[in-house]
Design a protein around this motif. Structure first.
Motif, mmCIF file in Angstrom:
data_model
loop_
_atom_site.group_PDB
_atom_site.id
_atom_site.type_symbol
_atom_site.label_atom_id
_atom_site.label_comp_id
_atom_site.label_asym_id
_atom_site.label_seq_id
_atom_site.Cartn_x
_atom_site.Cartn_y
_atom_site.Cartn_z
ATOM 1 N N ASN A 11 0.869 -1.165 0.000
ATOM 2 C CA ASN A 11 0.000 0.000 0.000
ATOM 3 C C ASN A 11 0.910 1.220 0.000
ATOM 4 O O ASN A 11 1.790 1.354 0.859
ATOM 5 N N TRP A 39 -3.030 5.302 -3.401
ATOM 6 C CA TRP A 39 -4.048 6.237 -2.944
ATOM 7 C C TRP A 39 -4.383 7.192 -4.084
ATOM 8 O O TRP A 39 -3.564 7.451 -4.964
ATOM 9 N N CYS A 66 -7.239 3.183 -2.871
ATOM 10 C CA CYS A 66 -7.676 3.855 -1.645
ATOM 11 C C CYS A 66 -7.921 5.336 -1.955
ATOM 12 O O CYS A 66 -7.012 5.996 -2.429
ATOM 13 N N ARG A 67 -9.020 5.850 -1.768
ATOM 14 C CA ARG A 67 -10.189 5.198 -1.255
ATOM 15 C C ARG A 67 -11.416 5.902 -1.779
ATOM 16 O O ARG A 67 -11.362 7.066 -2.175
ATOM 17 N N VAL A 102 -11.455 0.374 -2.216
ATOM 18 C CA VAL A 102 -11.639 0.320 -0.767
ATOM 19 C C VAL A 102 -12.487 1.505 -0.321
ATOM 20 O O VAL A 102 -12.241 2.653 -0.718
ATOM 21 N N VAL A 104 -13.722 3.721 2.801
ATOM 22 C CA VAL A 104 -13.729 4.225 4.170
ATOM 23 C C VAL A 104 -14.971 5.088 4.255
ATOM 24 O O VAL A 104 -15.039 6.158 3.651
ATOM 25 N N GLU A 143 -14.259 -1.156 4.353
ATOM 26 C CA GLU A 143 -13.215 -1.379 5.352
ATOM 27 C C GLU A 143 -13.715 -0.922 6.723
ATOM 28 O O GLU A 143 -13.806 0.284 6.980
#
Length: 276
Positions: A11, A39, A66-67, A102, A104, A143
């Motif tokens: 990551n 990211w 991400c994200r 992902v 969040v 997540e």
């Protein structure tokens, strides 16, 4: 998700202060690491077309982008703005052929004290972006974050809460199991087994929980330096049918972000073989 091999994925938050996207790719290729998870700000800095070119040129697997997320807002305009941004995130994940985007999910909007209402906004937000994700071939990975983030970053805090949403939303929505956020859960084994039965484990993130932790966001530990039983969690995931990449995600402003990127990657490789 393609493949079942258990490999390291970097990551790119782990070397955020040392390297941009291109430098991180170069470092991974040099270290023999064949998967990354960037990211969105790192993708934006180099440009999506160039990021995709580097991924193709080096035959890298992108285990996640991400994200997306951050759905709750205290106005309809704010919720629409979040949806528009999530549509762009889906496009970026599709361009990189990522295993998943992902999510969040976001915390309480404004001065709200209504966490149940925030969770409903999350469910509604994912449902609204789902048609675009499915038409783009992008899986969505919720997540769950540690409860310390419930107010400001993620009102979904356990794998079971995420799976409850997955049951409503359908099979292309799953979970990203980040050990930093879920290691404490007394129902962790049961939740991972449930995720396996549902075929909803889309990502596995690793690092460690330091004692003491000086900053809950920016003082994550290298695997083996803290209290998380990484091998046990990995065994739970494998028993549940997940044998995919272990994605190393370490935010460490005073330690690992201060070290040369090549040193960080070599340490990751050593720890992967001994403690993960």
């Amino acid at each position: 998700m393609s493949g079942t091999e258990n490999i390291i994925s970097l990551n790119l938050a782990t070397t955020r202060q040392q390297w941009g996207f291109a430098e991180a790719v170069e470092g991974c290729v040099k270290a023999g690491i064949t998967a990354i998870s960037p990211w969105r700000d790192q993708i934006e800095a180099i440009g999506l077309d160039e990021a995709a070119r580097l991924v193709r040129e080096h035959s890298l697997r992108v285990t996640g982008v991400c994200r997306g997320g951050m759905f709750p807002a205290d106005t309809a305009e704010g919720r629409q703005k979040a949806l528009d941004d999530n549509h762009r995130a889906i496009d970026e994940a599709a361009a990189l052929n990522a295993d998943c985007l992902v999510l969040v999910v976001g915390g309480l909007p404004g001065s709200s004290k209504d966490i149940a209402g925030a969770r409903q906004m999350v469910l509604d937000g994912i449902a609204a972006m789902l048609p675009h994700a499915r038409s783009s071939g992008v899986k969505l990975a919720i997540e769950p974050l540690h409860p310390m983030y419930a107010a400001d970053r993620a009102c979904v805090n356990t794998i079971d809460q995420a799976l409850d949403m997955c049951e409503v939303l359908g099979e292309t929505v799953g979970v990203a199991v980040d050990v930093y956020h879920v290691w404490w859960d007394p129902n962790l084994a049961g939740a991972i087994a449930r995720a396996g039965r549902m075929n909803r484990i889309f990502a596995h993130h690793i690092c460690d929980w330091l004692v003491p932790t000086t900053d809950m966001l920016l003082d994550r530990g290298m695997m083996g330096d803290g209290v998380i039983d990484l091998k046990s969690i990995r065994a739970m995931l494998e028993e549940a049918g997940y044998h995919g990449p272990q994605e190393v995600e370490i935010f460490s402003k005073d330690n690992w972000w201060q070290r040369p990127g090549d040193e960080v990657l070599e340490t990751i490789k050593q720890r992967f073989e001994t403690v993960c």
